[in-house]
Design a protein around this motif. Structure first.
Motif, PDB file in Angstrom:
ATOM      1  N   SER A 218      17.598  80.115  53.664  1.00 54.88           N
ATOM      2  CA  SER A 218      18.604  80.254  52.749  1.00 54.88           C
ATOM      3  C   SER A 218      18.420  79.163  51.698  1.00 54.88           C
ATOM      4  O   SER A 218      18.439  79.354  50.353  1.00 54.88           O
ATOM      5  N   LEU A 219      18.271  77.720  52.162  1.00 53.21           N
ATOM      6  CA  LEU A 219      17.969  76.667  51.333  1.00 53.21           C
ATOM      7  C   LEU A 219      16.986  76.816  50.231  1.00 53.21           C
ATOM      8  O   LEU A 219      16.947  76.671  49.026  1.00 53.21           O
ATOM      9  N   ALA A 220      15.740  77.379  50.818  1.00 57.69           N
ATOM     10  CA  ALA A 220      14.697  77.537  50.158  1.00 57.69           C
ATOM     11  C   ALA A 220      14.852  78.624  48.955  1.00 57.69           C
ATOM     12  O   ALA A 220      14.494  78.471  47.966  1.00 57.69           O
ATOM     13  N   VAL A 221      15.378  79.760  49.655  1.00 61.46           N
ATOM     14  CA  VAL A 221      15.721  80.707  48.525  1.00 61.46           C
ATOM     15  C   VAL A 221      16.618  80.219  47.411  1.00 61.46           C
ATOM     16  O   VAL A 221      16.517  80.676  46.216  1.00 61.46           O
ATOM     17  N   GLY A 222      17.753  79.607  47.903  1.00 60.14           N
ATOM     18  CA  GLY A 222      18.636  79.040  46.881  1.00 60.14           C
ATOM     19  C   GLY A 222      17.812  77.980  45.707  1.00 60.14           C
ATOM     20  O   GLY A 222      18.086  78.008  44.555  1.00 60.14           O
ATOM     21  N   THR A 223      16.895  77.337  46.330  1.00 60.74           N
ATOM     22  CA  THR A 223      16.255  76.406  45.394  1.00 60.74           C
ATOM     23  C   THR A 223      15.285  77.218  44.157  1.00 60.74           C
ATOM     24  O   THR A 223      15.211  76.697  43.144  1.00 60.74           O
ATOM     25  N   MET A 224      14.891  78.404  44.975  1.00 62.59           N
ATOM     26  CA  MET A 224      13.936  79.109  43.965  1.00 62.59           C
ATOM     27  C   MET A 224      14.570  79.998  43.018  1.00 62.59           C
ATOM     28  O   MET A 224      14.486  80.001  42.014  1.00 62.59           O
ATOM     29  N   LEU A 225      15.836  80.202  43.441  1.00 63.46           N
ATOM     30  CA  LEU A 225      16.655  81.554  42.475  1.00 63.46           C
ATOM     31  C   LEU A 225      17.936  80.503  41.681  1.00 63.46           C
ATOM     32  O   LEU A 225      18.075  81.042  40.492  1.00 63.46           O
ATOM     33  N   ARG A 226      18.185  79.334  42.214  1.00 64.56           N
ATOM     34  CA  ARG A 226      19.125  78.458  41.665  1.00 64.56           C
ATOM     35  C   ARG A 226      20.418  79.076  41.143  1.00 64.56           C
ATOM     36  O   ARG A 226      21.114  78.748  40.123  1.00 64.56           O
ATOM     37  N   HIS A 227      20.869  80.188  41.971  1.00 63.85           N
ATOM     38  CA  HIS A 227      22.059  80.922  41.364  1.00 63.85           C
ATOM     39  C   HIS A 227      22.953  81.128  42.808  1.00 63.85           C
ATOM     40  O   HIS A 227      22.213  81.924  43.703  1.00 63.85           O
ATOM     41  N   VAL A 298       6.813  79.155  54.632  1.00 63.53           N
ATOM     42  CA  VAL A 298       6.160  79.765  53.347  1.00 63.53           C
ATOM     43  C   VAL A 298       7.175  79.707  52.366  1.00 63.53           C
ATOM     44  O   VAL A 298       6.905  79.301  51.254  1.00 63.53           O
ATOM     45  N   ALA A 299       8.412  80.011  52.726  1.00 66.90           N
ATOM     46  CA  ALA A 299       9.505  80.091  51.555  1.00 66.90           C
ATOM     47  C   ALA A 299       9.609  78.623  51.131  1.00 66.90           C
ATOM     48  O   ALA A 299       9.909  78.438  49.923  1.00 66.90           O
ATOM     49  N   LEU A 300       9.721  77.463  52.082  1.00 65.67           N
ATOM     50  CA  LEU A 300       9.745  76.083  51.461  1.00 65.67           C
ATOM     51  C   LEU A 300       8.767  75.685  50.720  1.00 65.67           C
ATOM     52  O   LEU A 300       8.892  74.869  49.743  1.00 65.67           O
ATOM     53  N   GLY A 301       7.265  76.115  51.029  1.00 64.55           N
ATOM     54  CA  GLY A 301       6.189  76.022  50.298  1.00 64.55           C
ATOM     55  C   GLY A 301       6.534  76.293  49.016  1.00 64.55           C
ATOM     56  O   GLY A 301       6.228  75.629  47.849  1.00 64.55           O
ATOM     57  N   GLY A 302       7.006  77.394  48.519  1.00 62.43           N
ATOM     58  CA  GLY A 302       7.306  78.112  47.207  1.00 62.43           C
ATOM     59  C   GLY A 302       8.610  77.258  46.680  1.00 62.43           C
ATOM     60  O   GLY A 302       8.256  77.109  45.544  1.00 62.43           O
ATOM     61  N   ALA A 303       9.406  76.862  47.392  1.00 63.88           N
ATOM     62  CA  ALA A 303      10.628  76.022  46.882  1.00 63.88           C
ATOM     63  C   ALA A 303      10.270  74.773  46.085  1.00 63.88           C
ATOM     64  O   ALA A 303      10.349  74.474  45.451  1.00 63.88           O
ATOM     65  N   TYR A 304       9.130  74.225  47.110  1.00 68.50           N
ATOM     66  CA  TYR A 304       8.620  72.678  46.382  1.00 68.50           C
ATOM     67  C   TYR A 304       7.700  73.207  45.141  1.00 68.50           C
ATOM     68  O   TYR A 304       7.850  72.290  44.178  1.00 68.50           O
ATOM     69  N   ALA A 305       6.928  74.134  45.201  1.00 71.48           N
ATOM     70  CA  ALA A 305       6.156  74.335  43.970  1.00 71.48           C
ATOM     71  C   ALA A 305       6.946  74.790  42.857  1.00 71.48           C
ATOM     72  O   ALA A 305       6.702  74.077  41.694  1.00 71.48           O
ATOM     73  N   VAL A 306       8.000  75.574  42.867  1.00 69.36           N
ATOM     74  CA  VAL A 306       8.853  75.912  41.778  1.00 69.36           C
ATOM     75  C   VAL A 306       9.753  74.680  41.300  1.00 69.36           C
ATOM     76  O   VAL A 306       9.955  74.634  40.253  1.00 69.36           O
ATOM     77  N   LEU A 307      10.194  74.136  42.225  1.00 70.09           N
ATOM     78  CA  LEU A 307      11.013  72.804  42.097  1.00 70.09           C
ATOM     79  C   LEU A 307      10.295  71.829  41.121  1.00 70.09           C
ATOM     80  O   LEU A 307      10.838  71.282  40.085  1.00 70.09           O
ATOM     81  N   ASP A 308       9.057  71.537  41.156  1.00 70.61           N
ATOM     82  CA  ASP A 308       8.166  70.614  40.630  1.00 70.61           C
ATOM     83  C   ASP A 308       7.805  71.101  39.147  1.00 70.61           C
ATOM     84  O   ASP A 308       7.548  70.317  38.468  1.00 70.61           O
ATOM     85  N   LYS A 309       7.872  72.490  38.982  1.00 72.98           N
ATOM     86  CA  LYS A 309       7.311  73.094  37.753  1.00 72.98           C
ATOM     87  C   LYS A 309       8.638  73.436  36.831  1.00 72.98           C
ATOM     88  O   LYS A 309       8.280  73.627  35.505  1.00 72.98           O
ATOM     89  N   ARG A 310       9.908  73.475  37.291  1.00 76.21           N
ATOM     90  CA  ARG A 310      10.754  73.679  36.243  1.00 76.21           C
ATOM     91  C   ARG A 310      11.590  72.552  35.852  1.00 76.21           C
ATOM     92  O   ARG A 310      11.788  71.375  36.222  1.00 76.21           O
ATOM     93  N   ASP A 311      12.305  73.181  34.764  1.00 77.68           N
ATOM     94  CA  ASP A 311      13.105  71.629  34.325  1.00 77.68           C
ATOM     95  C   ASP A 311      14.410  71.822  34.929  1.00 77.68           C
ATOM     96  O   ASP A 311      14.663  72.597  35.663  1.00 77.68           O
TER      97      ASP A 311
END
Length: 312
Positions: A218-227, A298-311
């Motif tokens: 859930s934390l990983a999904v929250g990091t990717m969606l930010r909502h 896998v979800a945490l990997g996506g969260a790390y990737a998204v977090l580094d690319k977004r403002d």
């Protein structure tokens, strides 16, 4: 007549000039330990943590004891693992951990606190790692303690206090026809099955790890969606929707899809850890934990990737 201001030409006291000023405040390099202390302070001082974990304890322990009390007063039950009485409480309690896992990240985006967090800790990967470690530890300890309390009470109520030392005899495992068959993991006592050591571990430590991984997902999904609302809705859909869809799939042509949805849904994963799976096919024993671990990684990997690319 006033004298015009003239800048001092003498050196600053103690030899500290504008370019060589030394702050009296000690400056030390920061690391993961500082981020962990920061996240621990935040998670233990916000009211949402206390409320969600409090509701988790009430649901897991309260419903677990209630189900065990009802089962202990019923004499016509077919033999089943005694610790499985904790299933319903853990299933509902896991929704609290899912909600908290989302809010650990999304609440900071909603209030703008994330700007302050990233100013204090510019390394985004370090920040997310600290959040994940602190939250996972809190969720694991809380869920494991609650599950252990319920397991002890269930064992006392349903097997007369006989625990893991009981001599093994065939317990009941679920079949597609909802009948119980013998598969050899416990001892039948008064219609219930005394738990073995492996069943004790899965009903306490295994359940704690499984629910903590759900929260981490859930934390990983929250990091990717930010909502907050979007992430919570997404996680509730992942947890509940497969089983709901399977219930409405009738006909032989849809049987393989229906069986797969039931075998790999989260409720069946929890039931499997309690040695009372919905079906005899699919993951068994500790398998649901390893499957969820892979999905969360896998979800945490996506969260790390998204977090580094977004403002922010």
């Amino acid at each position: 007549m006033t004298t015009p201001y003239q800048a001092p030409t003498a050196p600053w006291p103690d030899g500290a000039g504008p370019g060589g000023y030394t702050s009296p405040i000690p400056v030390t390099p920061t690391g993961l330990g500082n981020a962990l202390r920061s996240e621990w302070t935040k998670i233990r001082t916000v009211r949402s943590t206390m409320w969600t974990l409090g509701v988790l304890l009430v649901l897991v322990i309260g419903i677990g004891l209630l189900v065990a009390g009802v089962m202990s007063g019923t004499s016509d039950l077919s033999p089943q693992p005694a610790l499985s009485a904790g299933f319903f409480g853990v299933l509902l309690g896991s929704l609290c951990v899912i909600t908290l896992g989302v809010l650990v990240v999304t609440s900071e985006y909603g209030t703008g606190m994330m700007r302050t967090t990233l100013t204090a800790c510019p390394s985004r990967s370090r920040m997310l790692t600290a959040k994940a470690l602190v939250f996972c530890a809190v969720a694991f300890v809380t869920t494991t303690v609650a599950a252990a309390v319920v397991a002890l009470a269930d064992s006392a109520l349903l097997t007369g206090g006989n625990g893991a030392g009981a001599v093994p005899a065939p317990p009941m495992c679920a079949t597609p026809g909802a009948q119980q068959v013998s598969c050899g993991h416990g001892q039948a006592l008064g219609g219930m099955l005394a738990p073995t050591t492996d069943q004790w571990l899965r009903a306490t430590v295994g359940i704690g790890l499984y629910v903590a991984l759900l929260g981490l997902l859930s934390l990983a999904v929250g990091t990717m969606l930010r909502h907050s609302a979007g992430a919570i809705t997404t996680m509730l859909g992942l947890v509940l929707l497969p089983l709901i869809l399977a219930l409405f799939m009738a006909g032989n042509s849809l049987e393989p899809v229906r069986n797969a949805l039931i075998e790999y849904c989260v409720p069946n994963g929890i039931a499997t850890l309690y040695d009372n799976a919905f079906m005899s096919t699919g993951p068994q024993g500790w398998d649901p934990l390893w499957i969820l671990l892979a999905v969360t990684a896998v979800a945490l990997g996506g969260a790390y990737a998204v977090l580094d690319k977004r403002d922010v």
